[in-house]
Design a protein around this motif. Structure first.
Motif, PDB file in Angstrom:
ATOM      1  N   ASN A  18       3.782  -2.349  -3.231  1.00  0.00           N
ATOM      2  CA  ASN A  18       3.720  -2.069  -1.803  1.00  0.00           C
ATOM      3  C   ASN A  18       4.112  -0.620  -1.531  1.00  0.00           C
ATOM      4  O   ASN A  18       5.037  -0.079  -2.140  1.00  0.00           O
ATOM      5  N   GLY A  19       3.396   0.009  -0.590  1.00  0.00           N
ATOM      6  CA  GLY A  19       3.717   1.363  -0.161  1.00  0.00           C
ATOM      7  C   GLY A  19       3.034   2.455  -0.934  1.00  0.00           C
ATOM      8  O   GLY A  19       3.047   3.618  -0.514  1.00  0.00           O
ATOM      9  N   ARG A  51      -6.080   2.635   7.491  1.00  0.00           N
ATOM     10  CA  ARG A  51      -5.572   2.937   6.155  1.00  0.00           C
ATOM     11  C   ARG A  51      -6.663   2.981   5.092  1.00  0.00           C
ATOM     12  O   ARG A  51      -6.412   3.397   3.966  1.00  0.00           O
ATOM     13  N   MET A  56      -0.521  -2.640   1.153  1.00  0.00           N
ATOM     14  CA  MET A  56       0.193  -3.843   1.594  1.00  0.00           C
ATOM     15  C   MET A  56      -0.365  -5.059   0.872  1.00  0.00           C
ATOM     16  O   MET A  56      -1.466  -5.010   0.309  1.00  0.00           O
ATOM     17  N   SER A  57       0.362  -6.141   0.934  1.00  0.00           N
ATOM     18  CA  SER A  57      -0.091  -7.352   0.247  1.00  0.00           C
ATOM     19  C   SER A  57      -1.400  -7.873   0.817  1.00  0.00           C
ATOM     20  O   SER A  57      -2.180  -8.514   0.112  1.00  0.00           O
ATOM     21  N   THR A  58      -1.672  -7.580   2.097  1.00  0.00           N
ATOM     22  CA  THR A  58      -2.934  -8.036   2.701  1.00  0.00           C
ATOM     23  C   THR A  58      -4.147  -7.320   2.121  1.00  0.00           C
ATOM     24  O   THR A  58      -5.287  -7.723   2.351  1.00  0.00           O
ATOM     25  N   ASP A  59      -3.916  -6.234   1.367  1.00  0.00           N
ATOM     26  CA  ASP A  59      -5.028  -5.514   0.735  1.00  0.00           C
ATOM     27  C   ASP A  59      -5.494  -6.185  -0.554  1.00  0.00           C
ATOM     28  O   ASP A  59      -6.483  -5.762  -1.153  1.00  0.00           O
ATOM     29  N   LEU A 103      10.952  -9.509   2.203  1.00  0.00           N
ATOM     30  CA  LEU A 103      10.451  -8.369   2.986  1.00  0.00           C
ATOM     31  C   LEU A 103      10.908  -8.500   4.434  1.00  0.00           C
ATOM     32  O   LEU A 103      10.918  -9.601   4.993  1.00  0.00           O
ATOM     33  N   PRO A 153       8.043  -7.601  10.663  1.00  0.00           N
ATOM     34  CA  PRO A 153       7.567  -6.445  11.426  1.00  0.00           C
ATOM     35  C   PRO A 153       8.212  -6.414  12.806  1.00  0.00           C
ATOM     36  O   PRO A 153       8.719  -7.425  13.299  1.00  0.00           O
TER      37      PRO A 153
END
Length: 568
Positions: free
Chosen positions: A436-437, A468, A491-494, A523, A526
């Motif tokens: 991540n990041g 992004r 991010m994990s959604t990627d 984590l 948000p």
């Protein structure tokens, strides 16, 4: 009413949309018997020009007083005249039929069975005999779409204080069915952990994209239709037609609604949809059209007619006629191993044509054949055949070049594709786990002739740029293309299957891999109630409620309308 165009006192057009169906109506008043030949020719020229401005797939209706008797004889024009016509054909009727044949239209008054009183549209009263002694059917409905008509008849009881009777047509307008939007395929990412399922899914995506391209093409419209040509006897002419079709359609040429006569010495078809006629003779005059056949769809499509007029050669006594080359395609592209034809045709009945390469490399005689009047044929193309060729017409008297035509000849090659990846500017193998990041750059490089295009897919769905995800570093030549998919602050959604699909006119290629971002435990949540208010074109005020977790700071990506990104 969508539009109206009044050309003159004899021709006007109106376009209507009824129940989402577009109908173009042309109202006419043709010159009657006794008017000059030039006036009649001008009328049909104007009518043809207006007809050609209307898209061929629209419903076109031509209606009005056509001042011609089409008669009962249907031989050769069964698609124009129905079984229930009346009377004898005259010269004006021949003009009506020629117009219908040229534009694939039918005379609807002749397709419905009624007693004669419901067929005649014009009567002449004879005062001496106190009766109608002359009558004819001259008020007509012509159309390119017979299926929209339900009925056409004359109403004899309504005279409208005229020698014409009211003619009424009933139309059947069906509202087009709404297209059902196909659901996009979704994939379960948990299946990607299984190697066999991963490979099966990868192959499925490649095949799915190919069939998507296939089905989205189908058969389209006539992009090139035969046109009217006037040619002097002894000269040459080149006729063309083309329909957008996948797979590529095959073509059959028709003359006067019959198969093209066999004439190997003067008729030559160098490629589908092209017909060369050399040393034109009076018997070549007539109506020419194309029949396109899509074998996959099992459908046939007919083009409009183009009329070839052959006129006597002008008196050239004392004048040297300057022969020239007819226009042909200046670029030819074929696949490896296919037949390629470089056309060359002149209006000289005794041609002397010479082929050379612009790089002065000799043309291998064992790899080429001369066909037609002077076309250069490669039975099986290889890389060594490609280049720029010149066809030169030479004067038989002076042996000087008269005209030269240049043709660029290219062999198409299907795409090859390769993916590579870097993480935070470090090259890494594909399928490397990414934290991540970090930032990821996926490079898709593809080779082929012509240069292939690039499309990105994620989990089988066309991928587009977002805040992004950006497409960068685009680079292309005549045979190469490359592009990066840049993903910032991963991010994990990627997580998902990323696929680069490349296409050119020679084929399709694809490469894919799994981008895996392992889930991180604990984590922080948000922020909530995020609000953004623009201050100016480069500033924005962002506010939010912090999450209950112990968060030390946030990163905000600010994307402007300009090609740059800021961090705040």
């Amino acid at each position: 009413m969508d539009s109206m165009d009044c050309i003159n006192e004899r021709v006007m057009g109106v376009t209507l949309t009824i129940e989402q169906t577009k109908i173009s109506i042309i109202q006419t008043y043709a010159p009657q018997q006794g008017r000059s030949l030039r006036e009649k020719e001008q009328f049909y020229e104007t009518l043809q020009e207006m007809t050609e401005t209307i898209r061929h797939h629209e419903n076109v209706i031509v209606m009005g007083d056509m001042n011609g008797h089409v008669g009962q004889n249907r031989d050769g024009v069964e698609h124009v005249i129905g079984e229930f016509s009346i009377g004898e054909r005259n010269q004006e009727g021949e003009r009506i039929i020629d117009y219908c044949v040229m534009n694939n239209m039918s005379i609807m008054k002749t397709y419905y069975k009624y007693q004669e009183s419901h067929k005649w549209t014009w009567y002449r009263w004879n005062a001496a005999q106190q009766g109608y002694t002359e009558r004819s059917m001259i008020d007509l409905f012509l159309t390119n779409k017979k299926n929209i008509f339900k009925d056409v008849r004359t109403i004899p009881s309504v005279s409208l204080d005229s020698d014409h009777r009211l003619v009424v047509a009933k139309l059947k307008i069906v509202k087009p069915k709404e297209k059902v939007k196909k659901k996009q395929k979704r994939f379960k990412l948990e299946n990607l952990k299984d190697e066999e399922k991963k490979q099966a899914l990868r192959q499925l995506l490649i095949c799915d994209n190919f069939w998507h391209v296939f089905h989205s093409a189908g058969t389209g419209v006539w992009q090139i239709k035969p046109r009217n040509n006037t040619v002097e006897e002894g000269r040459a002419v080149r006729l063309t037609c083309h329909m957008a079709s996948l797979p590529v359609a095959s073509y059959i040429w028709l003359k006067d609604n019959a198969a093209l006569p066999v004439n190997k010495s003067r008729y030559y078809q160098p490629k589908p949809g092209v017909l060369q006629i050399t040393n034109v003779q009076p018997q070549d005059q007539g109506m020419f059209r194309c029949k396109a056949i899509n074998d996959m769809l099992n459908e046939e499509f007919l083009s409009n007619w183009g009329y070839l007029t052959v006129v006597p050669r002008k008196n050239e006594e004392g004048h040297l006629f300057q022969h020239s080359l007819l226009a042909v395609p200046s670029k030819v592209e074929v696949h490896k191993g296919e037949e390629a034809v470089l056309e060359c045709i002149t209006d000289d009945e005794e041609p002397d044509l010479h082929w050379t390469r612009i790089d002065e490399t000799p043309i291998a005689k064992n790899r080429t054949i001369r066909k037609g009047q002077g076309s250069l044929v490669f039975p099986s193309v290889s890389e060594q055949d490609t280049g720029v060729y010149n066809c030169t017409a030479v004067s038989k008297k002076s042996r000087d070049p008269i005209s030269t035509q240049m043709i660029e000849f290219t062999m198409m090659t299907p795409p090859k594709v390769q993916l590579s990846m870097s993480v935070s500017k470090r090259p890494v193998p594909l399928n490397t786990n990414v934290s991540n990041g970090e930032t990821v750059r996926i490079t898709c490089a593809t080779w082929g002739t012509p240069a292939p295009s690039i499309s990105w897919y994620k989990n089988g769905i066309l991928h587009v740029e977002t805040g992004r995800h950006k497409f960068t570093n685009k680079n292309s030549t005549k045979t190469f293309n490359s592009e990066d998919l840049f993903i910032g602050i991963i991010m994990s959604t990627d997580t998902g299957l990323y696929q680069c699909v490349t296409r050119n006119r020679a084929g399709v290629a694809s490469d894919a891999f799994i981008l895996n971002i392992p889930m991180v435990a604990n984590l922080p949540l948000p922020p909530v109630n995020v609000s953004a208010v623009a201050i100016d074109h480069e500033s924005v005020n962002v506010s939010w409620m912090p999450s209950p977790d112990n968060v030390s700071g946030y990163i905000i990506n600010f994307i402007t309308g300009k090609p740059r990104k800021k961090k705040i």
